[in-house]
Design an enzyme around this catalytic site. Structure first.
Site, PDB file in Angstrom:
ATOM      1  N   LYS A   1      27.969 146.399  -9.653  1.00 54.69           N
ATOM      2  CA  LYS A   1      27.636 147.534 -10.530  1.00 54.69           C
ATOM      3  C   LYS A   1      26.621 148.520  -9.921  1.00 54.69           C
ATOM      4  CE  LYS A   1      28.710 145.636 -15.084  1.00 54.69           C
ATOM      5  NZ  LYS A   1      28.220 145.380 -16.448  1.00 54.69           N
TER       6      LYS A   1
ATOM      7  N   ASN B   1      29.899 150.701 -14.447  1.00 52.22           N
ATOM      8  CA  ASN B   1      30.975 149.708 -14.585  1.00 52.22           C
ATOM      9  C   ASN B   1      32.347 150.379 -14.600  1.00 52.22           C
ATOM     10  OD1 ASN B   1      30.960 150.872 -17.106  1.00 52.22           O
ATOM     11  ND2 ASN B   1      31.184 148.963 -18.218  1.00 52.22           N
TER      12      ASN B   1
ATOM     13  N   ASP C   1      29.137 150.356 -20.989  1.00 60.00           N
ATOM     14  CA  ASP C   1      28.616 149.227 -21.786  1.00 60.00           C
ATOM     15  C   ASP C   1      27.897 149.745 -23.024  1.00 60.00           C
ATOM     16  OD1 ASP C   1      29.480 147.128 -20.201  1.00 60.00           O
ATOM     17  OD2 ASP C   1      27.679 147.084 -18.972  1.00 60.00           O
TER      18      ASP C   1
ATOM     19  N   ALA D   1      22.789 144.628 -20.042  1.00 55.46           N
ATOM     20  CA  ALA D   1      23.382 145.107 -21.298  1.00 55.46           C
ATOM     21  C   ALA D   1      22.329 145.819 -22.145  1.00 55.46           C
ATOM     22  CB  ALA D   1      23.982 143.936 -22.071  1.00 55.46           C
TER      23      ALA D   1
HETATM   24  P1  NDP Z   1      21.291 139.614 -18.021  1.00 53.53           P
HETATM   25  O1  NDP Z   1      21.304 138.300 -17.324  1.00 53.53           O
HETATM   26  O2  NDP Z   1      21.086 140.862 -17.243  1.00 53.53           O
HETATM   27  O3  NDP Z   1      20.099 139.570 -19.140  1.00 53.53           O
HETATM   28  C1  NDP Z   1      19.978 138.480 -19.998  1.00 53.53           C
HETATM   29  C2  NDP Z   1      18.892 138.773 -21.037  1.00 53.53           C
HETATM   30  O4  NDP Z   1      18.834 137.688 -21.945  1.00 53.53           O
HETATM   31  C3  NDP Z   1      17.490 138.926 -20.473  1.00 53.53           C
HETATM   32  O5  NDP Z   1      16.787 139.875 -21.208  1.00 53.53           O
HETATM   33  C4  NDP Z   1      16.898 137.521 -20.674  1.00 53.53           C
HETATM   34  O6  NDP Z   1      15.487 137.528 -20.796  1.00 53.53           O
HETATM   35  C5  NDP Z   1      17.502 137.164 -21.998  1.00 53.53           C
HETATM   36  N1  NDP Z   1      17.552 135.721 -22.235  1.00 53.53           N
HETATM   37  C6  NDP Z   1      18.476 134.845 -21.753  1.00 53.53           C
HETATM   38  N2  NDP Z   1      18.202 133.603 -22.215  1.00 53.53           N
HETATM   39  C7  NDP Z   1      17.103 133.725 -23.018  1.00 53.53           C
HETATM   40  C8  NDP Z   1      16.336 132.800 -23.788  1.00 53.53           C
HETATM   41  N3  NDP Z   1      16.643 131.492 -23.835  1.00 53.53           N
HETATM   42  N4  NDP Z   1      15.280 133.265 -24.496  1.00 53.53           N
HETATM   43  C9  NDP Z   1      14.932 134.569 -24.469  1.00 53.53           C
HETATM   44  N5  NDP Z   1      15.624 135.488 -23.735  1.00 53.53           N
HETATM   45  C10 NDP Z   1      16.686 135.081 -23.028  1.00 53.53           C
HETATM   46  O7  NDP Z   1      22.608 139.650 -18.869  1.00 53.53           O
HETATM   47  P2  NDP Z   1      23.382 140.958 -19.430  1.00 53.53           P
HETATM   48  O8  NDP Z   1      22.368 141.901 -19.943  1.00 53.53           O
HETATM   49  O9  NDP Z   1      24.364 141.428 -18.440  1.00 53.53           O
HETATM   50  O10 NDP Z   1      24.215 140.338 -20.637  1.00 53.53           O
HETATM   51  C11 NDP Z   1      23.581 139.947 -21.851  1.00 53.53           C
HETATM   52  C12 NDP Z   1      24.636 139.662 -22.890  1.00 53.53           C
HETATM   53  O11 NDP Z   1      25.353 140.859 -23.220  1.00 53.53           O
HETATM   54  C13 NDP Z   1      25.679 138.632 -22.456  1.00 53.53           C
HETATM   55  O12 NDP Z   1      25.876 137.749 -23.526  1.00 53.53           O
HETATM   56  C14 NDP Z   1      26.931 139.447 -22.231  1.00 53.53           C
HETATM   57  O13 NDP Z   1      28.090 138.712 -22.558  1.00 53.53           O
HETATM   58  C15 NDP Z   1      26.740 140.599 -23.223  1.00 53.53           C
HETATM   59  N6  NDP Z   1      27.477 141.795 -22.823  1.00 53.53           N
HETATM   60  C16 NDP Z   1      28.439 142.238 -23.685  1.00 53.53           C
HETATM   61  C17 NDP Z   1      29.214 143.326 -23.371  1.00 53.53           C
HETATM   62  C18 NDP Z   1      30.293 143.745 -24.335  1.00 53.53           C
HETATM   63  O14 NDP Z   1      31.053 144.673 -24.017  1.00 53.53           O
HETATM   64  N7  NDP Z   1      30.389 143.141 -25.506  1.00 53.53           N
HETATM   65  C19 NDP Z   1      28.999 144.116 -22.131  1.00 53.53           C
HETATM   66  C20 NDP Z   1      27.944 143.572 -21.307  1.00 53.53           C
HETATM   67  C21 NDP Z   1      27.243 142.454 -21.653  1.00 53.53           C
HETATM   68  P3  NDP Z   1      14.520 137.539 -19.491  1.00 53.53           P
HETATM   69  O15 NDP Z   1      14.487 138.972 -19.017  1.00 53.53           O
HETATM   70  O16 NDP Z   1      13.237 137.079 -20.014  1.00 53.53           O
HETATM   71  O17 NDP Z   1      15.158 136.611 -18.486  1.00 53.53           O
END
Ligand code: NDP
Length: 284
Positions: free
Chosen positions: A71, A92, A107, A134
């Site tokens: 990306k 994307n 997105d 996201a």
């Molecule tokens: P990233 O890995 O870039 O980010 C994940 C985020 O989740 C971070 O902010 C992370 O926090 C947080 N996180 C994960 N686990 C925990 C936890 N146990 N407690 C607190 N915070 C947590 O992932 P993406 O942003 O790419 O994706 C996130 C979600 O969005 C996914 O579920 C994905 O499927 C969904 N998505 C949906 C789309 C759609 O079209 N419907 C498109 C793109 C994504 P930290 O920064 O502290 O690590």
């Protein structure tokens, strides 16, 4: 139609990824609207990314999607970026416009389109959980859609601050980082509350946001970016409190609708895509 004398290459490749839900969803739209387009999924390694983009250009594609980890890296092979893609710093969806190859990020656009069917983000106060890819796309697009204030609640302070600063410095919305303390209470004047973390994503469907669920009030619109399952624990709770909701499936479908519009200039029917997607995911 005679095509025998056109200079062509007709390809054949082993494609175990062809059952990809997004492929099925977009091909369903092409079929339904009798559009003479195809949407194929090819696996491309990082070292082959440049050649793949050159190949797409050489083969007359009208555009393509790319996923993690491409990306950001794909940007150097493009001619320009859409407004929000420039702010988000990731794309994307790539679109051929004239002789230019432009990177877009759908997105957040897909999310805002789904949100607008429930409430206009203009002037609203938003609590956004997450600061990953996201969340960044959703924050930027909600800000560009006129949101007044966006609180970025995230576990990592560093990532949260980056997103808050990005929004405050580049859009008309106020944004700040809020530490995600244990059993976090949502500020009661939040109009829209969004989960853009991966908490609750299949197969970890029983994982719950560490929040005070009694801080969700019926006037709040509650959204979740997770598309599988479409009804996460967070959304189920919000529905039980009387909130209107937006799910990640709507976001994914709308993202596809926007991509197809970019490539074909046709507004396709989201219900056809939604039906196909839920069928392929086995959640219909
Ligand atoms: P990233 O890995 O870039 O980010 C994940 C985020 O989740 C971070 O902010 C992370 O926090 C947080 N996180 C994960 N686990 C925990 C936890 N146990 N407690 C607190 N915070 C947590 O992932 P993406 O942003 O790419 O994706 C996130 C979600 O969005 C996914 O579920 C994905 O499927 C969904 N998505 C949906 C789309 C759609 O079209 N419907 C498109 C793109 C994504 P930290 O920064 O502290 O690590």
């Amino acid at each position: 139609m005679t095509t025998d004398f056109l200079p062509q290459i007709t390809g054949s490749f082993a494609n175990p990824a062809s059952e990809n839900p997004t492929v099925a969803m977009i091909e369903a739209a092409y079929k339904h609207h009798n559009l003479h387009f195809r949407y194929l999924n090819c696996e491309v390694t990082s070292e082959n990314l440049k050649s793949a983009v050159e190949g797409a250009k050489a083969m007359g594609w009208t555009g393509f999607n790319c996923s993690i980890p491409h990306k950001v890296d794909v940007i150097e092979y493009l001619d320009g970026l859409g407004e929000s893609a420039k702010l988000i710093g990731a794309v994307n969806t790539i679109v051929k416009r004239g002789d230019q190859w432009i990177g877009e990020n759908t997105d957040g656009k897909g999310f805002v389109k789904a949100m607008k069917e429930v409430v206009d983000p203009k002037g609203k106060k938003i609590t956004l959980f997450g600061a990953g890819g996201a969340a960044r796309a959703v924050a930027v697009e909600m800000a560009l859609a006129g949101a007044k204030e966006i609180l970025i609640v995230n576990r990592s302070k560093e990532r949260g601050n980056v997103v808050a600063k990005l929004v405050s410095q580049n859009t008309g919305a106020q944004s700040s980082y809020v530490p995600w303390t244990q059993n976090y209470s949502i500020q009661p004047d939040s109009d829209i509350v969004i989960n853009a973390t991966s908490i609750g994503l299949f197969p970890n469907v029983d994982d719950k946001l560490d929040i005070n669920f009694d801080s969700i009030f019926p006037q709040m619109v509650v959204a979740d970016g997770i598309h599988n399952p479409p009804l996460t624990h967070f959304l189920k709770t919000a529905i039980s409190k009387g909130c209107k909701t937006v799910n990640g499936l709507q976001m994914l479908v709308n993202q596809g609708v926007i991509g197809v519009k970019y490539w074909t200039n046709v507004d396709v029917d989201p219900t056809v895509m939604h039906q196909k997607l839920t069928h392929v995911l086995g959640i219909d």
